[in-house]
Design a protein around this motif. Structure first.
Motif, PDB file in Angstrom:
ATOM      1  N   HIS A 258       4.211  -4.902   1.420  1.00 32.10           N
ATOM      2  CA  HIS A 258       3.689  -4.153   2.243  1.00 32.10           C
ATOM      3  C   HIS A 258       2.139  -4.143   2.400  1.00 32.10           C
ATOM      4  O   HIS A 258       1.438  -4.124   3.564  1.00 32.10           O
ATOM      5  CB  HIS A 258       4.085  -3.034   1.968  1.00 32.10           C
ATOM      6  CG  HIS A 258       3.247  -1.569   2.581  1.00 32.10           C
ATOM      7  ND1 HIS A 258       3.923  -1.164   3.735  1.00 32.10           N
ATOM      8  CD2 HIS A 258       2.227  -0.794   2.313  1.00 32.10           C
ATOM      9  CE1 HIS A 258       3.055  -0.265   4.231  1.00 32.10           C
ATOM     10  NE2 HIS A 258       2.032   0.133   3.196  1.00 32.10           N
ATOM     11  N   SER A 259       1.296  -4.527   1.299  1.00 32.10           N
ATOM     12  CA  SER A 259      -0.029  -4.271   1.252  1.00 32.10           C
ATOM     13  C   SER A 259      -0.586  -5.671   1.863  1.00 32.10           C
ATOM     14  O   SER A 259      -1.599  -5.429   2.663  1.00 32.10           O
ATOM     15  CB  SER A 259      -0.638  -4.573  -0.237  1.00 32.10           C
ATOM     16  OG  SER A 259      -0.260  -5.685  -1.105  1.00 32.10           O
ATOM     17  N   ARG A 260       0.070  -6.607   1.745  1.00 31.39           N
ATOM     18  CA  ARG A 260      -0.326  -7.872   2.459  1.00 31.39           C
ATOM     19  C   ARG A 260      -0.010  -7.844   4.080  1.00 31.39           C
ATOM     20  O   ARG A 260      -0.831  -8.211   4.955  1.00 31.39           O
ATOM     21  CB  ARG A 260       0.312  -9.140   2.043  1.00 31.39           C
ATOM     22  CG  ARG A 260       0.233  -9.616   0.848  1.00 31.39           C
ATOM     23  CD  ARG A 260      -1.506  -9.819   0.498  1.00 31.39           C
ATOM     24  NE  ARG A 260      -2.255  -8.591   0.153  1.00 31.39           N
ATOM     25  CZ  ARG A 260      -3.210  -8.296   0.601  1.00 31.39           C
ATOM     26  NH1 ARG A 260      -3.824  -9.051   1.489  1.00 31.39           N
ATOM     27  NH2 ARG A 260      -4.085  -7.131   0.158  1.00 31.39           N
ATOM     28  N   MET A 261       1.054  -7.151   4.716  1.00 32.09           N
ATOM     29  CA  MET A 261       1.357  -6.922   6.013  1.00 32.09           C
ATOM     30  C   MET A 261       0.395  -6.024   6.502  1.00 32.09           C
ATOM     31  O   MET A 261      -0.105  -6.336   7.789  1.00 32.09           O
ATOM     32  CB  MET A 261       2.690  -6.537   6.126  1.00 32.09           C
ATOM     33  CG  MET A 261       3.850  -7.290   5.693  1.00 32.09           C
ATOM     34  SD  MET A 261       5.424  -6.707   5.787  1.00 32.09           S
ATOM     35  CE  MET A 261       5.394  -6.299   7.669  1.00 32.09           C
ATOM     36  N   THR A 262      -0.063  -4.972   5.827  1.00 29.05           N
ATOM     37  CA  THR A 262      -0.999  -3.936   6.594  1.00 29.05           C
ATOM     38  C   THR A 262      -2.489  -4.213   6.011  1.00 29.05           C
ATOM     39  O   THR A 262      -3.380  -3.514   6.518  1.00 29.05           O
ATOM     40  CB  THR A 262      -0.667  -2.616   5.568  1.00 29.05           C
ATOM     41  OG1 THR A 262      -0.762  -2.720   4.312  1.00 29.05           O
ATOM     42  CG2 THR A 262       0.794  -2.357   6.353  1.00 29.05           C
ATOM     43  N   ASP A 263      -2.710  -5.281   5.298  1.00 30.37           N
ATOM     44  CA  ASP A 263      -4.079  -5.567   4.797  1.00 30.37           C
ATOM     45  C   ASP A 263      -4.914  -4.461   4.034  1.00 30.37           C
ATOM     46  O   ASP A 263      -6.054  -4.415   4.055  1.00 30.37           O
ATOM     47  CB  ASP A 263      -5.019  -6.157   6.111  1.00 30.37           C
ATOM     48  CG  ASP A 263      -6.128  -6.957   5.662  1.00 30.37           C
ATOM     49  OD1 ASP A 263      -6.027  -7.586   4.421  1.00 30.37           O
ATOM     50  OD2 ASP A 263      -7.184  -7.063   6.246  1.00 30.37           O
ATOM     51  N   GLU A 264      -3.843  -3.739   3.183  1.00 32.75           N
ATOM     52  CA  GLU A 264      -4.466  -2.784   2.428  1.00 32.75           C
ATOM     53  C   GLU A 264      -4.158  -3.017   0.923  1.00 32.75           C
ATOM     54  O   GLU A 264      -3.218  -3.814   0.638  1.00 32.75           O
ATOM     55  CB  GLU A 264      -3.649  -1.716   2.857  1.00 32.75           C
ATOM     56  CG  GLU A 264      -4.159  -0.228   1.695  1.00 32.75           C
ATOM     57  CD  GLU A 264      -2.974   0.853   2.144  1.00 32.75           C
ATOM     58  OE1 GLU A 264      -3.735   2.138   1.777  1.00 32.75           O
ATOM     59  OE2 GLU A 264      -2.241   0.677   2.524  1.00 32.75           O
ATOM     60  N   SER A 265      -5.394  -2.959   0.252  1.00 28.87           N
ATOM     61  CA  SER A 265      -5.346  -3.271  -1.232  1.00 28.87           C
ATOM     62  C   SER A 265      -4.700  -2.250  -1.986  1.00 28.87           C
ATOM     63  O   SER A 265      -5.322  -1.322  -2.171  1.00 28.87           O
ATOM     64  CB  SER A 265      -6.793  -3.633  -1.717  1.00 28.87           C
ATOM     65  OG  SER A 265      -7.511  -4.718  -1.257  1.00 28.87           O
TER      66      SER A 265
END
Length: 696
Positions: A258-265
């Motif tokens: 999810h963090s990589r799909m949303t580019d959220e660390s």
């Protein structure tokens, strides 16, 4: 994950509730209904046709047209969701039982099956049965963002006569919708958002799965939203080998994806007491470390210096700030020795005393002096065992009379350095530690002999050293008067020492987490005490950094913390007594800093109730104690599942309540596998890789 099935169909413009009856099978009718319970009537033939009626199974009740339920509109725009609780008594139960007994008696006497001795009417009568069901709430149509959707209410706002309602077992597609509700919330529909869902497992109502498999209901997927687990507390409870780690790995992989799909660390900090997260184990044939060296960092003792993914979790044994952890590691080193001098060595107090523990200043200063002499002996022992003294080490400061230091320097010119305070010296080299310690040991041995001290040392007073308990306890290990086993054992632990380590690995871990990496702290080497010390230090540093950002009005950094064996850390007694404990702070302050906490344990009763009350997600596997299930019964309606939680030992069979979920759902959690790893790698822009040892 793109919405499919019922969740995608309800915006077609028709009454969305009609989709709930697509493929449904009519089970029977309601003959009693109130705001909390319903009693339904059915028969054996219908139950077989519906694939059985498992305890805690979901049923749908609605006022519908009796002949063509799935084709005609609902009489009322609502569908009641029921959960089977138990069997119930029929209104004419006594009469039915009497008829059954007569049928069985006649069948037995004639040695024929009951169907051969009963007429059709009587056979139909004795097959009637009833079930008591819990009313979970109401599905009803609503509109958001110009689209229709199925809304949920956790109660009833009206009760009609029971005869108006018919009851249905849902189709596999509708059962998935019910178990996954809400796959899309009203707010998400308004904003036009598509939530990120993962398939956590499949619906499972019973340990016995024969009828579910024959009815095509054994592989009904349960979708959960990843965001339910981010910045929130999650309890994963169950006995050892009940599937807790499997669940944790699945959720951790989904959060990373999810963090990589949303580019959220979203950094994840995993405390790994057994090393199963840090390795590719035989059971999983995959592991989190395969997400790539750029995204997974492993801190561990005995790290491979050639592996860029691993960081050494070593200690500087001469750093006094790490003395507690050092002592814990040394105690583990000699734990298999039981000689008397070893026991004294392990009990030697070398840490700085707490002034609050002493009634007078004089007593406190005396304890400080004893501890400093003990530290001197310990550091000398370490030097003798081959632990390299750090370059530029500030050394150890001890009290030593001027006459004694003069004679020591005469024999060993570089052993000590006079301190700025009269009567004190400082030792800061390996040779100095060993020369000073060896010289003192020799003098005390001479003083205890019949011959006494040589003439040049006769004026010296060694009373203080003779009475120094900690120093003498360690001396027995140093000079071999007790034995050489301690020294030999210590030589095997040199790899845990790094003279270049500042002991402050916390900033490196914090940077990795800020970059959105998965940080696995492998605590499988070293004692529990050392692991606890390392974990506490990391958590304390993490909370301090989060607090600084909070006070500076900076946005919080989302971090997920995973803790195994949580009962050792979140115990009630400690929570009530020590608000400065880092784990107590974490439990109380995590939400404020957007720090998610996933804790796994088999001892629910040991966890502070304030932590349990603040938990949003519950994943409950097998627990074998009614003490634990009684504690669990305080939350949601887990009391209804207590018997099955104790009885069913199937690995991965859980009862789940998520933050977005409206009710408890029984789930068989999917096995953590390599396809999850590759999906996450693709989300991170990495190529998929073969699973180790499988060639797939």
């Amino acid at each position: 994950m793109t919405l499919t099935g019922i969740a995608a169909q309800v915006s077609t413009g028709t009454n969305p509730l009609t989709h709930l009856f697509a493929g449904a099978k009519r089970l029977g009718g309601v003959y009693h209904l109130d705001y909390e319970r319903a009693v339904i009537i059915t028969d054996d033939h219908t139950k077989r046709e519906c694939g059985g009626v498992p305890r805690h199974g979901f049923l749908l009740a609605a006022a519908t047209v009796p002949d063509q339920e799935s084709q005609q509109p609902l009489d009322e725009d609502e569908v009641i969701l029921l959960r089977v609780r138990n069997v119930a008594q029929l209104p004419n139960q006594a009469e039915v039982v009497a008829t059954r007994l007569a049928a069985m008696r006649d069948a037995d006497l004639r040695d024929r099956p009951p169907s051969d001795v009963l007429d059709a009417l009587t056979s139909s009568q004795i097959e009637l049965s009833a079930f008591e069901c819990e009313v979970l709430g109401t599905f009803y149509p609503s509109t958001a963002g110009g689209h229709q959707f199925i809304q949920w209410g956790a109660d009833l706002d009206n009760v009609y006569a029971g005869a108006r309602y018919f009851v249905y077992t849902p189709s596999p597609e509708v059962l998935s919708f019910i178990a996954s509700y809400p796959e899309r919330t009203e707010d998400e529909i308004d904003r036009g958002d598509e939530p990120n869902l993962i398939t956590l497992g499949h619906v499972r109502f019973a340990s016995t799965r024969r009828r579910a498999e024959s009815a095509g209901l054994a592989q009904v997927p349960v979708h959960v939203r990843v965001t339910d687990f981010i910045s929130r507390k999650t309890a994963v409870l169950g006995m050892t080998r009940a599937g807790k780690s499997n669940t944790n790995k699945t959720i951790c992989t989904a959060v990373f994806e999810h963090s990589r799909m949303t580019d959220e660390s979203i950094g994840q900090l995993i405390f790994d007491p057994q090393g199963e997260y840090a390795s590719v184990n035989q059971q999983d044939q995959t592991g989190l470390r395969l997400l790539g060296e750029e995204w997974v960092r492993i801190y561990k003792f005995r790290a491979d210096p050639a592996n860029p993914q691993e960081e050494a979790l070593t200690l500087n044994f001469y750093n006094q700030q790490e003395l507690v952890a050092v002592r814990g590691l040394i105690e583990e080193c000699v734990s298999d020795l039981d000689a008397g001098y070893v026991q004294a060595f392990r009990a030697a107090e070398v840490t700085e005393p707490d002034q609050n523990d002493y009634a007078t200043q004089g007593a406190f200063q005396a304890a400080r002096q004893q501890a400093s002499l003990g530290r001197f002996a310990l550091y000398a022992l370490l030097a003798k065992a081959g632990y390299k003294v750090p370059t530029g080490w500030s050394g150890i400061r001890i009290q030593m009379a001027g006459a004694m230091s003069t004679l020591l320097l005469a024999d060993h010119p570089d052993a000590v350095t006079p301190d700025t305070t009269a009567g004190y010296v400082r030792i800061n080299t390996a040779d100095g530690l060993q020369n000073a310690m060896t010289w003192l040991c020799k003098r005390l041995t001479e003083a205890a002999s019949k011959a006494g001290l040589p003439q040049q040392y006769a004026s010296l007073d060694f009373t203080k050293w003779q009475n120094a308990g900690a120093w003498n306890a360690i001396r027995a290990a140093y000079d071999g008067t007790g034995g050489t086993a301690v020294l030999n054992h210590l030589k095997n632990y040199v790899e845990f020492h790094d003279p270049r380590s500042s002991g402050n690995f916390v900033p490196k871990v914090l940077k990795d987490l800020a970059d959105g990496k998965i940080v696995i702290v492998d605590l499988s080497y070293g004692s529990e005490r050392v692991g606890t010390r390392m974990s506490e230090r990391l958590v304390r540093g993490l909370l301090d950094a989060a607090n600084n950002r909070f006070r500076s009005n900076l946005p919080a950094r989302k971090i997920q913390i995973v803790v195994e064996e949580a009962h050792r850390l979140f115990d009630r007694e400690n929570s009530n007594k020590n608000d400065t404990d880092p784990w107590v702070r974490l439990a109380k302050e995590a939400a404020k800093y957007e720090i998610g906490l996933m804790y796994a344990t088999q001892e629910v009763s040991s966890i502070d109730p304030r932590i349990l009350s603040a938990t949003h997600n519950w994943v409950i596997a097998h627990l074998n104690s009614d003490r634990e299930t009684r504690e669990l019964a305080h939350y949601y309606d887990y009391a209804e599942f207590a018997d099955e939680i104790r009885r069913s030992e199937d690995r991965g069979f859980v009862r789940m309540k998520t933050f977005s979920g409206k009710y408890i759902v029984p789930v068989q959690v999917a096995k953590f596998d390599h396809s999850m790893i590759n999906n996450a790698r693709i989300a991170a822009g990495l190529l998929p890789i073969d699973a180790p040892n499988t060639g797939i």
